[in-house]
Every structure is written in structure tokens, then in C-alpha cells.
Design a protein around this motif. Structure first.
Motif, short mmCIF file in Angstrom:
data_model
loop_
_atom_site.label_atom_id
_atom_site.label_comp_id
_atom_site.label_asym_id
_atom_site.label_seq_id
_atom_site.Cartn_x
_atom_site.Cartn_y
_atom_site.Cartn_z
N TRP B 32 0.83 -1.21 0.00
CA TRP B 32 0.00 0.00 0.00
C TRP B 32 0.87 1.26 0.00
O TRP B 32 0.65 2.19 -0.79
N GLU B 257 -8.49 11.00 -1.68
CA GLU B 257 -8.95 11.05 -3.06
C GLU B 257 -9.74 12.35 -3.33
O GLU B 257 -9.54 13.01 -4.35
N LEU B 278 -6.22 5.69 -7.29
CA LEU B 278 -7.23 4.63 -7.32
C LEU B 278 -6.58 3.25 -7.29
O LEU B 278 -7.11 2.32 -6.69
N ALA B 279 -5.42 3.14 -7.90
CA ALA B 279 -4.69 1.86 -7.85
C ALA B 279 -4.28 1.55 -6.41
O ALA B 279 -4.40 0.41 -5.95
N ARG B 281 -5.80 2.66 -3.78
CA ARG B 281 -7.06 2.35 -3.07
C ARG B 281 -7.43 0.88 -3.26
O ARG B 281 -7.93 0.23 -2.34
N ALA B 282 -7.19 0.37 -4.46
CA ALA B 282 -7.50 -1.04 -4.74
C ALA B 282 -6.61 -1.96 -3.90
O ALA B 282 -7.07 -2.99 -3.40
N VAL B 283 -5.36 -1.57 -3.71
CA VAL B 283 -4.46 -2.37 -2.86
C VAL B 283 -4.99 -2.39 -1.44
O VAL B 283 -5.04 -3.43 -0.78
N ALA B 285 -8.12 -1.79 -0.43
CA ALA B 285 -9.40 -2.51 -0.36
C ALA B 285 -9.19 -4.02 -0.37
O ALA B 285 -9.87 -4.77 0.34
N ALA B 286 -8.22 -4.49 -1.16
CA ALA B 286 -7.96 -5.93 -1.24
C ALA B 286 -7.39 -6.45 0.07
O ALA B 286 -7.68 -7.57 0.49
N PRO B 289 -10.68 -6.21 3.15
CA PRO B 289 -11.99 -6.29 2.47
C PRO B 289 -13.18 -5.97 3.38
O PRO B 289 -14.23 -5.57 2.90
N PRO B 298 -14.16 8.71 -5.76
CA PRO B 298 -13.99 7.32 -6.23
C PRO B 298 -15.32 6.68 -6.64
O PRO B 298 -15.35 5.83 -7.53
#
Lengths: 309, 309
Positions: B32, B257, B278-279, B281-283, B285-286, B289, B298
Motif C-alpha cells: 500500500w 482522493e 485509485l490503484a 485504493r485497490a491495494v 481494499a484488497a 476487504p 472514487p
């Protein structure tokens, strides 16, 4: 001591209710409008004179205008899309009529099937109608410049075009114009530069209000930017009704409760009592139990330091 | 052309992760932090040197400092509650250490069981430690004035006290002070008046950053108020991690964001690429979860008119 008076213009009964599927019963609308009035709101857009086939949720606008007119000191505002709507507004006795003109002609064509030239014809026709009335019965006439900060269809809306349309609306007979961030695209720097540009063209007394959305979280920052320059009327919707801030495409009006909190905390005078606002919110929530209501202050609570004077 | 450079200081790995029950695995934290760096963030508070028994979520701070130090040009920041924490920060090689001092003594006693006088003793001890280091190894030393805008326990925090504590922190050896709206009480007028008061006492070069919460929806409006006066560093947390804006008592940092969107839309230079954000953020979120992430941009998406230059 508070010296600057700011008008919070409640648009929930029109903008909020037109954006949801549920139809709020007329009696509940009346109770809600009265509760908003009791909280201290002195300008409420109670409905829109559009054909009931188009917006069945607002088919009772005439009855709501009549009810709202019984509340002393309240400016009863309505939206009208055309001359026919303005005639109905005059008959009902509205104090203020606003005709929206989308700065994006693509949006205008899609939304009301009219070009800018056709809309300006309507404005002139309405101005003639209002001009024929005795001054005491003549409603204030505003042109609302929608998609002023950008359009989901056209993208960029050149500031020059907004300025030209503002001038055209005044020339066609509007008393005032307003800027509307229909798409939630505005940022504080843009709010400031566009206000300055329109003021330079039509004068500050012709643009006193702004309609902001919170679609991207910048609603109150944009409101602050406008206030700093001297805007004195801000539209807002109780509970952000009709606009889910987390749903793309939703209207997402700035939330009345949060706006009033900000203004009062800053020492600006809204004339609105926060407890009364929560009472009105309860009326709304009871009437539309399935609709989500937004707002951070209603959920987080007022700060311990907040005192209304 | 963008000329003003604004530093968005990401505090999610510290302030966000300390506020949630889940413990993020160290490898995920590293991914992250690297993703935030790749997006362009150049100041990240990676953790806090507190006993693992107090905040097990941050027990790997030393390893994160070591990882973050491998990212060229990144200012690796940590929080330290006392001399012991500062010693660990120096050993690990942090570039910036911040000690929080709550302006509300009641809050200070409850939070860290120390009076203002005791906290200032720690600050002096840390300043001595840092002063003994060669300049190239000496981290920047900031005192964070928490509850500067009001306290949930004491209520009003007199501005005079904030000013005195700012002076005391500088006198005790801090390079800089920061204002922190720990409780989400601040409004734009208060932000402006308190900044001016502290600047008058310690000078503008001693206060360049502010830490704002969005608990009552005013986070970005307060950020704008601070930016207008010349603040150049704003703390924010990706996805508003750790603070549910709708849960009273939650921290509710402003969302990185949304802040970056506002700054870039206004033409201010953050050096941060929105797609990269956003990339990252995806890290996040994964890796977590079950944790809710916030932020309007977003979810609503960038405006069609938004172009990063």
C-alpha cells in the motif's frame, strides 16, 4: 454578533421530490413545508409547474403554493419550464419563479427539447406576462443557468458562454440569474472565477444565489468560495433528498443541515434554528421512510461548542 | 500552468490503521505504501512508535520505516508519544517525527495520562536527543496541537491556550507545529482565525500544515479556508480509512482522493496522479476487504472535464 444575513433556499420539496420514485402525499408535504418554515427557513421552492404526466410527484404544486402563502414572510418559489408554467405560477400566487436554462445546448435539447434561442423566447414571453401584472402581484423572475460548471454530455462549458447566456437572460427580462452546478463538477477556484466573470457582465445585484451539488464532496467548499465573494443565497435540500452522494448521476444537492451548521458556526446569520431543522427532518423521514436521508451533522451531532445566538 | 505546490501528507497507514480493529499484514502495508508512493505521494506517516500492547495494529512500524526509506524522495513520517518512541524513530531512520499534544488537558490526561507540563518535558527530552544527532540524521520535529478546535470532554478550547501551547512547543525545541481538528469541530472561520493567531505568535514558517477531519462534512471547506491563507501541507487518509463519517466518535480524516481532486481541479499542484491513487485504493481494499472505504470522487467518478496536467 452576527451581521451578515444568508438566505438558505430550501429546494427539497422541488428538486428532492422530483428525483425520487416515491410520491409524497400532499398533506405530508404541507407538514414538511410548515416545519421548515417553523425552523426559520424563509425561502422554499415548493414545486414545479410541469405537466403531471412528466413529474407526477409534483402534480400538487398549486395546492402547495396556496398552503405556503399562508406562512407570513415566506418567499414561495417555484420552477417553471415555460410560459404555460409561469401562467400557472402567477395564478397560484408564487412569489418567485425560476426558469432553468441549460448552458449546454445538448443538455437543453435532451432535457426540455429546446434550443437556447427557443428558451430565450420563452423567457421573453414570461417577462411580458409578468410585466402586465401590477407590481404587487408580480413574482420575482430568475433565470437559472444550469450545467454552468460543465456537462456530462458536452463536457467543458466555456465560461464565455455562461456569461453570454447570463446577459441574454437579463436582456430577455429576468430580474436575476443564478448559477447551478447541475453535474457536481464545480471546484472552488471555478466558482470564484465564474462568479467574477458573470458579475463583470451583469452586475452583482443580478446574481446573488448559487445552486451547488455535493456529488464529489466539494459542495460546502464551493459554498464557502461563493460566500467569501459575497453570494448571499444558497440552495440546499434537507437530508440531501433525492441525491445519493454515492450514486453516479444522482443530483446530490448540498444538505441543508450541514450547510446551516457551517454558516451558523462561522457566525453568519441564517435565521434558522438547528433543533427546528431536525424536527423538520423527522417530518420528512416519517413521510418517506424508504428514502435515504443524508447529512453528516444530523448523524454525528452538533459539537459541544456549538451555540446559536 | 500550476505553480503552487501542495503537500498531501497521507496518514492512513498510521491514523487510519490505528482506528480499526483489523490488523493489516505487514506485506500488505508495504504494498500500500509503495502504491501511494507510485501515485506521487511524497509524505506518508507510516506508523507510530507506541508499545505493541497499546496499538498492536502498528507493531511493525520499524519495518515499515525501513521499507519506506527505500522509496527515493519520500518523507517517512511517524508519530511518537514520548522520548522512548522518538528513540525508536531515530534508530529506524524516520525523516519526520510528530508528537501530539492535546490542547485540552483533560483529553491529554485521558489519552496519554500526562499533563501539559509533562508533555513539554518529553518534547524537551526529544529535542535534546535530536540535537545530539548529526544534521543529516536529524529528523524534522513537529508538535501536533490536537483538539485545537474544541474537545468532546472540555468543550471550548480557548484560542489563547492553543497559541500558548504552540509557543511552548517551539520553545521546547519543535521545528514546527501543526493544528489538528481531532474532534471534527472546526469551521472555516475558526480555521482562519486560529491560523492567524498562531502565526502571529510563532511565525508562518513554524506552522505550515493542518490535520482536518470530516466528521461534520466541513473537512474540505476547512481545507479551502486553510489553503486560502497559505497552508501548504494537508493531512488526509486514503478512503477515509478508520473514520466512518456517519459514526459519532470516529476519527473521520478527510479523504485523500477527494482532497486531491479538489486541489488538482483548482489548479494546485499535488504531484499526485489520480489513477495512481485509485490503484493504491485497490491495494488497500484488497488487503482490508471488511473495512468500509469512503470518498465521493472514487464512487461518482471524475468529471468529464477533469484533466491532470
Amino acid at each position: 454578533m452576527k451581521t451578515t444575513r444568508i438566505t438558505v433556499s430550501e429546494v427539497g420539496p422541488r428538486d428532492g421530490l422530483q428525483s425520487i420514485a416515491s410520491v409524497m402525499p400532499t398533506d405530508a408535504k404541507k407538514r414538511w413545508i410548515s416545519a421548515l418554515y417553523d425552523a426559520g427557513l424563509r425561502e422554499i421552492e415548493v414545486g414545479s409547474f410541469v405537466p403531471a404526466a412528466v413529474l407526477p410527484q409534483l402534480a400538487d404544486t398549486r395546492e402547495l403554493v396556496e398552503h405556503a402563502r399562508t406562512l407570513p414572510g415566506l418567499t414561495v418559489a417555484v420552477l417553471v419550464p415555460n410560459l404555460r408554467g409561469a401562467e400557472a405560477a402567477v395564478t397560484a400566487g408564487a412569489h418567485k419563479v425560476t426558469i432553468p436554462l441549460s448552458c449546454s445546448e445538448t443538455h437543453s435539447l435532451k432535457n426540455v427539447r429546446r434550443t437556447h434561442a427557443q428558451m430565450l423566447d420563452e423567457v421573453r414571453a414570461i417577462a411580458r406576462l409578468l410585466g402586465s401584472l401590477p407590481p404587487s402581484q408580480r413574482p420575482h423572475f430568475e433565470g437559472g443557468l444550469s450545467t454552468a460548471f460543465g456537462c456530462t454530455l458536452e463536457g467543458l462549458v466555456p465560461p464565455r458562454r455562461v456569461v453570454e447566456l447570463a446577459e441574454a437572460l437579463i436582456a430577455a427580462g429576468c430580474d436575476e440569474v443564478g448559477l447551478s452546478d447541475t453535474t457536481g463538477y464545480a471546484d472552488p477556484a471555478q466558482v470564484r472565477s465564474l462568479l467574477r466573470a458573470v458579475w463583470a457582465a451583469v452586475g452583482r445585484e443580478r446574481l446573488k444565489g448559487i445552486h451547488l451539488h455535493n456529488t464529489r464532496g466539494l459542495g460546502l467548499a464551493n459554498a464557502l468560495a461563493a460566500l467569501d465573494l459575497g453570494i448571499t443565497t444558497l440552495d440546499a435540500s434537507q437530508g440531501g433528498l433525492g441525491g445519493c452522494p454515492f450514486a453516479p448521476g444522482a443530483s446530490g444537492n448540498i444538505v441543508t443541515e450541514d450547510l446551516v451548521f457551517m454558516l451558523e458556526a462561522m457566525g453568519l446569520d441564517t435565521g434558522i434554528d438547528f433543533a427546528g431543522l431536525l424536527a423538520a427532518r423527522a417530518v420528512l423521514a416519517a413521510a418517506l421512510p424508504a428514502e435515504p436521508l443524508y447529512g453528516m451533522v444530523p448523524l454525528a451531532g452538533l459539537p459541544k461548542t456549538f451555540v446559536q445566538t
